[in-house]
Design a protein around this motif. Structure first.
Motif, PDB file in Angstrom:
ATOM      1  N   GLY A   1       1.753   1.746  -3.445  1.00 52.82           N
ATOM      2  CA  GLY A   1       0.779   1.897  -4.311  1.00 52.82           C
ATOM      3  C   GLY A   1       0.752   0.955  -5.291  1.00 52.82           C
ATOM      4  O   GLY A   1       0.389   1.247  -6.330  1.00 52.82           O
TER       5      GLY A   1
ATOM      6  N   ASP B   1       0.772  -1.160   0.125  1.00 52.58           N
ATOM      7  CA  ASP B   1       0.016  -0.083   0.089  1.00 52.58           C
ATOM      8  C   ASP B   1       0.995   1.136   0.124  1.00 52.58           C
ATOM      9  O   ASP B   1       0.418   2.280  -0.449  1.00 52.58           O
TER      10      ASP B   1
ATOM     11  N   LEU C   1      -1.939   0.166  -7.736  1.00 52.57           N
ATOM     12  CA  LEU C   1      -3.407   0.277  -6.936  1.00 52.57           C
ATOM     13  C   LEU C   1      -4.109   1.589  -7.036  1.00 52.57           C
ATOM     14  O   LEU C   1      -5.599   1.314  -6.731  1.00 52.57           O
ATOM     15  N   ARG C   2      -3.502   2.470  -7.417  1.00 52.33           N
ATOM     16  CA  ARG C   2      -4.107   3.987  -7.127  1.00 52.33           C
ATOM     17  C   ARG C   2      -3.818   4.769  -8.358  1.00 52.33           C
ATOM     18  O   ARG C   2      -2.699   4.745  -8.997  1.00 52.33           O
TER      19      ARG C   2
END
Ligand code: CMX
Length: 139
Positions: free
Chosen positions: A40, A37, A61-62
């Motif tokens: 990302g 996380d 992820l983003r």
């Protein structure tokens, strides 16, 4: 100093599709997947041949992640080369002492509990260099 090439990282839009591609075309085995996380990414580590060489697949992820920006600007492809080091702070200090920009003041968390930092690609001939201190260094 650097111990070896840890992995080569490739930015991909779809992690599962890329794992399937490298397995089908080159027979590479996916030995690890993880969501990081902080970075990302959804990522996968694949082994090549005898398992001493590794390919890392990196999917965003983003939208504001480094991999999403890379894909938007450059498209899928080689994003980084990573070197194994025994001490990431010492390796980063050595690079700083040569006048190159290291991205993070302090190491961050990388794959499988490793500690990582990066050298700015503009100071490395257009190549993003990652320094990786594994959780359990070997040799
Ligand atoms: N390789 C080579 N050049 C790159 C690059 C890459 N991976 N990423 C960006 N660049 C280039 C850009 O194209 C740009 O070039 P120009 O100035 O000629 O246009 C230049 O570097 C600077 O780009 P920027 O827009 O100022 O900065 P970005 O927002 O693109 O960020 C970087 C670049 C390296 C700071 C950012 O990608 C970063 O922080 N990377 C480290 C983290 C990371 O890559 N995480 C994903 C992997 C996670 C993991 O390995 O665990």
């Amino acid at each position: 100093g650097l111990l070896r090439i840890d992995h080569v990282g490739i930015a991909v839009p779809d992690l599962d599709a890329a794992i399937e591609f490298y397995g089908r075309v080159f027979g590479m085995a996916c030995v690890h997947t993880e969501v990081n996380d902080d970075q990302g990414v959804r990522e996968a580590m694949l082994t090549v041949g005898d398992g001493t060489s590794r390919l890392q697949l990196l999917a965003p992820l983003r939208d504001d992640s480094a991999i999403a920006k890379f894909l938007a600007k450059s498209g899928p492809g080689l994003q980084q080369i990573a070197y194994t080091v025994s001490d990431v702070e010492a390796a980063a200090d050595a690079v700083r002492a040569k006048g190159l920009r290291v991205l993070y003041e302090q190491p961050r968390r990388g794959t499988a509990g490793s500690r990582i930092n990066f050298v700015h690609p503009k100071d490395c001939g257009g190549v993003l260099v990652e320094l990786v201190e594994p959780l359990h260094p070997q040799g």
